[in-house]
Every structure is written in structure tokens, then in C-alpha cells.
Design a protein around this motif. Sequence first.
Motif, PDB file in Angstrom:
ATOM      1  N   ASP A  46     -66.446 -65.175 -44.283  1.00  0.00           N
ATOM      2  CA  ASP A  46     -65.522 -65.342 -45.408  1.00  0.00           C
ATOM      3  C   ASP A  46     -64.956 -66.716 -45.295  1.00  0.00           C
ATOM      4  O   ASP A  46     -64.181 -66.916 -46.197  1.00  0.00           O
ATOM      5  CB  ASP A  46     -64.575 -64.092 -45.278  1.00  0.00           C
ATOM      6  CG  ASP A  46     -64.089 -64.158 -43.798  1.00  0.00           C
ATOM      7  OD1 ASP A  46     -64.568 -64.828 -43.044  1.00  0.00           O
ATOM      8  OD2 ASP A  46     -63.086 -62.988 -43.727  1.00  0.00           O
ATOM      9  N   LEU A  47     -65.150 -67.580 -44.474  1.00  0.00           N
ATOM     10  CA  LEU A  47     -64.418 -68.849 -44.353  1.00  0.00           C
ATOM     11  C   LEU A  47     -65.725 -69.938 -43.819  1.00  0.00           C
ATOM     12  O   LEU A  47     -66.534 -69.488 -43.203  1.00  0.00           O
ATOM     13  CB  LEU A  47     -63.378 -68.910 -43.234  1.00  0.00           C
ATOM     14  CG  LEU A  47     -62.128 -68.134 -43.464  1.00  0.00           C
ATOM     15  CD1 LEU A  47     -61.167 -68.209 -42.070  1.00  0.00           C
ATOM     16  CD2 LEU A  47     -61.349 -68.656 -44.814  1.00  0.00           C
ATOM     17  N   PRO A  48     -65.680 -71.049 -44.488  1.00  0.00           N
ATOM     18  CA  PRO A  48     -66.481 -72.136 -44.327  1.00  0.00           C
ATOM     19  C   PRO A  48     -66.587 -72.571 -42.740  1.00  0.00           C
ATOM     20  O   PRO A  48     -65.634 -72.231 -42.030  1.00  0.00           O
ATOM     21  CB  PRO A  48     -66.219 -73.272 -45.060  1.00  0.00           C
ATOM     22  CG  PRO A  48     -65.261 -72.817 -46.009  1.00  0.00           C
ATOM     23  CD  PRO A  48     -64.788 -71.467 -45.504  1.00  0.00           C
ATOM     24  N   THR A  49     -67.761 -73.037 -42.296  1.00  0.00           N
ATOM     25  CA  THR A  49     -67.910 -73.506 -40.905  1.00  0.00           C
ATOM     26  C   THR A  49     -68.645 -74.614 -40.841  1.00  0.00           C
ATOM     27  O   THR A  49     -69.788 -74.845 -41.431  1.00  0.00           O
ATOM     28  CB  THR A  49     -68.868 -72.393 -40.061  1.00  0.00           C
ATOM     29  OG1 THR A  49     -68.167 -70.943 -40.358  1.00  0.00           O
ATOM     30  CG2 THR A  49     -69.016 -72.754 -38.777  1.00  0.00           C
ATOM     31  N   TYR A  71     -68.602 -76.854 -38.084  1.00  0.00           N
ATOM     32  CA  TYR A  71     -68.751 -77.444 -36.738  1.00  0.00           C
ATOM     33  C   TYR A  71     -68.291 -78.792 -36.344  1.00  0.00           C
ATOM     34  O   TYR A  71     -68.714 -79.677 -35.455  1.00  0.00           O
ATOM     35  CB  TYR A  71     -70.569 -77.594 -36.457  1.00  0.00           C
ATOM     36  CG  TYR A  71     -70.997 -76.416 -37.014  1.00  0.00           C
ATOM     37  CD1 TYR A  71     -70.746 -74.908 -36.769  1.00  0.00           C
ATOM     38  CD2 TYR A  71     -72.586 -76.388 -37.754  1.00  0.00           C
ATOM     39  CE1 TYR A  71     -71.506 -73.766 -37.025  1.00  0.00           C
ATOM     40  CE2 TYR A  71     -73.315 -75.275 -38.067  1.00  0.00           C
ATOM     41  CZ  TYR A  71     -72.634 -73.910 -37.694  1.00  0.00           C
ATOM     42  OH  TYR A  71     -73.461 -73.066 -38.159  1.00  0.00           O
ATOM     43  N   GLY A  72     -67.295 -79.217 -37.000  1.00  0.00           N
ATOM     44  CA  GLY A  72     -66.687 -80.421 -36.723  1.00  0.00           C
ATOM     45  C   GLY A  72     -67.253 -81.588 -37.315  1.00  0.00           C
ATOM     46  O   GLY A  72     -67.191 -82.700 -36.813  1.00  0.00           O
ATOM     47  N   SER A  73     -68.304 -81.426 -38.261  1.00  0.00           N
ATOM     48  CA  SER A  73     -69.135 -82.309 -38.546  1.00  0.00           C
ATOM     49  C   SER A  73     -69.124 -82.706 -39.952  1.00  0.00           C
ATOM     50  O   SER A  73     -69.227 -81.656 -40.630  1.00  0.00           O
ATOM     51  CB  SER A  73     -70.518 -82.132 -38.169  1.00  0.00           C
ATOM     52  OG  SER A  73     -71.502 -83.400 -38.755  1.00  0.00           O
ATOM     53  N   PRO A  74     -69.096 -84.016 -40.802  1.00  0.00           N
ATOM     54  CA  PRO A  74     -69.251 -83.957 -42.121  1.00  0.00           C
ATOM     55  C   PRO A  74     -70.753 -83.549 -42.550  1.00  0.00           C
ATOM     56  O   PRO A  74     -70.761 -83.286 -44.030  1.00  0.00           O
ATOM     57  CB  PRO A  74     -68.960 -85.551 -42.451  1.00  0.00           C
ATOM     58  CG  PRO A  74     -69.494 -86.102 -41.197  1.00  0.00           C
ATOM     59  CD  PRO A  74     -69.109 -85.025 -40.010  1.00  0.00           C
ATOM     60  N   ILE A  75     -71.596 -83.366 -41.897  1.00  0.00           N
ATOM     61  CA  ILE A  75     -72.874 -82.566 -42.206  1.00  0.00           C
ATOM     62  C   ILE A  75     -72.804 -81.553 -42.815  1.00  0.00           C
ATOM     63  O   ILE A  75     -73.530 -81.142 -43.824  1.00  0.00           O
ATOM     64  CB  ILE A  75     -74.020 -82.694 -40.937  1.00  0.00           C
ATOM     65  CG1 ILE A  75     -74.109 -84.236 -40.389  1.00  0.00           C
ATOM     66  CG2 ILE A  75     -75.303 -82.271 -41.256  1.00  0.00           C
ATOM     67  CD1 ILE A  75     -75.010 -84.426 -39.095  1.00  0.00           C
ATOM     68  N   TYR A  76     -71.934 -80.818 -42.198  1.00  0.00           N
ATOM     69  CA  TYR A  76     -71.847 -79.401 -42.640  1.00  0.00           C
ATOM     70  C   TYR A  76     -70.543 -78.880 -43.523  1.00  0.00           C
ATOM     71  O   TYR A  76     -70.303 -77.709 -43.619  1.00  0.00           O
ATOM     72  CB  TYR A  76     -72.164 -78.280 -41.265  1.00  0.00           C
ATOM     73  CG  TYR A  76     -73.096 -78.452 -40.645  1.00  0.00           C
ATOM     74  CD1 TYR A  76     -74.394 -77.725 -40.959  1.00  0.00           C
ATOM     75  CD2 TYR A  76     -73.207 -79.177 -39.559  1.00  0.00           C
ATOM     76  CE1 TYR A  76     -75.677 -77.716 -40.276  1.00  0.00           C
ATOM     77  CE2 TYR A  76     -74.428 -79.433 -38.829  1.00  0.00           C
ATOM     78  CZ  TYR A  76     -75.635 -78.501 -39.377  1.00  0.00           C
ATOM     79  OH  TYR A  76     -76.866 -78.497 -38.633  1.00  0.00           O
ATOM     80  N   ALA A  77     -70.141 -80.080 -43.987  1.00  0.00           N
ATOM     81  CA  ALA A  77     -68.736 -79.811 -44.800  1.00  0.00           C
ATOM     82  C   ALA A  77     -68.990 -78.612 -45.950  1.00  0.00           C
ATOM     83  O   ALA A  77     -70.027 -78.794 -46.637  1.00  0.00           O
ATOM     84  CB  ALA A  77     -68.393 -80.908 -45.258  1.00  0.00           C
ATOM     85  N   GLY A  78     -68.127 -77.800 -46.093  1.00  0.00           N
ATOM     86  CA  GLY A  78     -68.391 -76.640 -47.124  1.00  0.00           C
ATOM     87  C   GLY A  78     -69.254 -75.722 -46.825  1.00  0.00           C
ATOM     88  O   GLY A  78     -69.523 -74.705 -47.667  1.00  0.00           O
ATOM     89  N   GLN A  79     -70.109 -75.507 -45.806  1.00  0.00           N
ATOM     90  CA  GLN A  79     -71.267 -74.597 -45.438  1.00  0.00           C
ATOM     91  C   GLN A  79     -70.393 -73.255 -45.379  1.00  0.00           C
ATOM     92  O   GLN A  79     -69.530 -73.039 -44.742  1.00  0.00           O
ATOM     93  CB  GLN A  79     -71.909 -74.949 -44.311  1.00  0.00           C
ATOM     94  CG  GLN A  79     -72.857 -73.966 -43.819  1.00  0.00           C
ATOM     95  CD  GLN A  79     -73.546 -74.041 -42.411  1.00  0.00           C
ATOM     96  OE1 GLN A  79     -74.586 -74.265 -42.025  1.00  0.00           O
ATOM     97  NE2 GLN A  79     -72.521 -73.896 -41.456  1.00  0.00           N
TER      98      GLN A  79
END
Length: 432
Positions: A89-92, A94-102
Amino acid sequence: MTSSRATTPLHQLDAWQAASLLARRELQAVDLVRACLDRIAEREPQLQAFVQLGADAALATARELDAGPVRGLLHGLPFGVKDLFDTCDLPTAYGSPIYAGQQPLADAAAVALCREAGAVLLGKTVTTELANMFPGVTRNPHHTEHTPGGSSSGSAAAVADAMLPLALGTQTAGSLIRPAAFCGVVGYKPSHNRVPRAGVKSLSETLDTVGGFARSVRDVALLGAVLTGDTRLADPAAFAQTAAPRIGFCRTPEWAQADEDTQQAWAQAEAALAGHGAPLALPPELAGLVAVQKEVQAFETARSLSDERLRHRDQLSAPLQALIAAGLAIAGDTHAHNLRVTAQARHQAQALFGSHDVLLAPSSIGEAPAGLDGTGDPLFCRTWTLLGLPCVHLPFARGRRGLPVGLQLVGAPGDDHRLLAAAHWVHARLSW
């Protein structure tokens, strides 16, 4: 309990105290959640411990818990989750812009277990880039110009600043114990493989360990009981024991790199625990493991992050690119040898506990370093992580700059319940 509630602001209650009040319906989950959210609103602009808050959902969950039966050991307790764990229920990211908004479709196993036990997720806490050494934005709550450590930086800082009573983190080198030391909270790294890692971004199958943070040993024991499924960890009788544990005072082969603050904390602990242990030197076969841990971590991280390296290299920091390059340069047969060394060392480590119940060891070189461009050196954690042993950081002193300093207790493999009971006993005898 009622006296603690009367004199202590709700957001400052220890988790075990709040859990008792919640179970007896002397405290409403919604009130505790609101108190933590108020604290976050007050302090988050300075500390930046969170990447995402779920305030409305947390309040709705708290109301449901107040209206229904007591769900489990963590009923009504707010908790934070390092942004390395998937949450439905919240984005994840991993501290990386690669996964922003995942947005994952499912919770990581550890998150699901906490929710099943009645915990209320307040938000995702900052991690370093892909849980490596490149820092996030979080600041140390004791001095905002100092690092909170990493990679579980947001979780440690949020608990230390009374934003949350509990938070999840991970450790591959020193990412639970080091931020616990720098922020002045209790950090618990379980025995390797005691907690499921499903749904947590993987760096190293050999080393990755899920654990957490709290402000007392009883609190992390409560969390640990849920994560491991071993209710012995939170047995109240264990924390009422009067028998002293047999302590091995293990400075480790890296002791020469401990600074004045850690040396003074060590002397303070030796004086407070005099008569309850003896010095213990690691045998030659367990020396040199820091170098082995570094190679295992680099080799496995480089390959775990293969997709990021191949498809998103320009979005990786220069330090992480350098680590990946170093890991790729390690030959497969060298890694196989390191795994054999690791397996043999883990077997040999059991002998350390023949005449000792726990080992006392440094947690960090010293206080949290000044500056926000690094997370500090995990030197004193690497060996214990490679050995897969359970560890608990105990804060009890201050360094020259007034920042927290402490030491860690290390337990026998799989003996997490005995380690936590011993840690409670030891912590009560150290001044903080």
C-alpha cells in the motif's frame, strides 16, 4: 503501567509498555498513532527520516484495531519499514531513482508478519542507495550535521527521535548495529535465516539479515518474537531472571581501530560487569574474516544488482558503480573458496560459547562521524555478520561530542532468546 502513561508522553512509551496498555484497553491505538504522527510532523523537517507516510491508512487501521479483538503481540503499535521492504500500500523505491514510484503488489514477509500481529504501518523510512554506502537524506537526531549511519538510516533515526516505537531494518555488513550505535537505540540483528527475507531487495544471500530497532531490549524482543515466530524471545520470565550471564569480553582483532570514545565505553562496561566474565580472544581461524566478508558482499551484491548495472547504470552512484566493478573482478572460484571459509568459520564459532553465554564486542569505531556524505565504517560488524551470529547493540554512554556510544552483545547461533535475555540483564547494569 498507568503511572508510566501518566508521566510519559504517548510517543515516548516503550513498545512493551504501550503493548501492555493496548492489550488491557487502557490505551487506544488511534491515540498512540496520532501521538506518533504529531511527533513526525514536528521533527521530520529536521531529520528527514521518511520517504513516505501513510497517515490516513494508519489511523483507519488503528480504529479497526480499537473496535476489534486484540490481534497479537504488536497490537496497535506503530512501526516504520525501511524502504528496502516491499509494501502493498506504499511505494517501494529501494533508495534508488531507478525504482521511484514503484508500487509492489504484496508485502514483504516481515511486514506481513508485523501487520498480522497487530502492528500499524506509519510509513517507509529512508535507506541508502540500494542499501549500500551512498547516503540518503536522513540526519542524526542527536546532531543534525552528523550521519545517522546506514543503510537503515531512517528507521534508526525515527526510533531514536520517538517518532516510532519500532522499525524494521536489514544488515548485510553493519546496517542494523551501526545506525543503532550512531543514533543511540537498541538494534537487533537476528541469527542468519531466522527471519524470512521474501519481499526484501536482495544484495547477498550469504549475509542479508532482517531485524529491527527499538528503545529497549524488551521492545526488540517483542518484535523479534513476531519476526522469528519464537515466542521465547518475548517471554516476560526471561526478563525477570537474576542469574548473570557468562560474558566473554571480545575486543576483536580490529580493536586498534577503536577510537577514544569506544575505548572509554569499553572500560565503563568492564567496570560495571566486573566479576561476570573474562577476556576472550578470537582464535586464529576466526581472524581475517573482515576481508572475507568484504569479498563475499562485493561478489554477491555485484551479481544481485545485475539488472540495475546492465539497464540503469547511469542512475547508479559512482561509489556503487565502483563496488559493483570490484565485485565483478572477483573470480567465481575465489567466491567458492570464501563460501567454504564462511561455512567452516560458522561451525568453528560455536566453540566460542562453550564457556561463555554471550560475547561483548565493539559496535562501531566511535561516535557518528560529522558530515552527511558518508555513513561510517561497519568494521566492527563485518565478522559477526559473516558468522551469522545474533547481535544486539546496547546504547549506554556518550562520546566527546555528546553523541551516543555503546557496545554489542553477540550470541550463539540460533540462541536469540538467550542473547536477548542476557542483553536485558547487561543493559540494566550499564548507565545511560
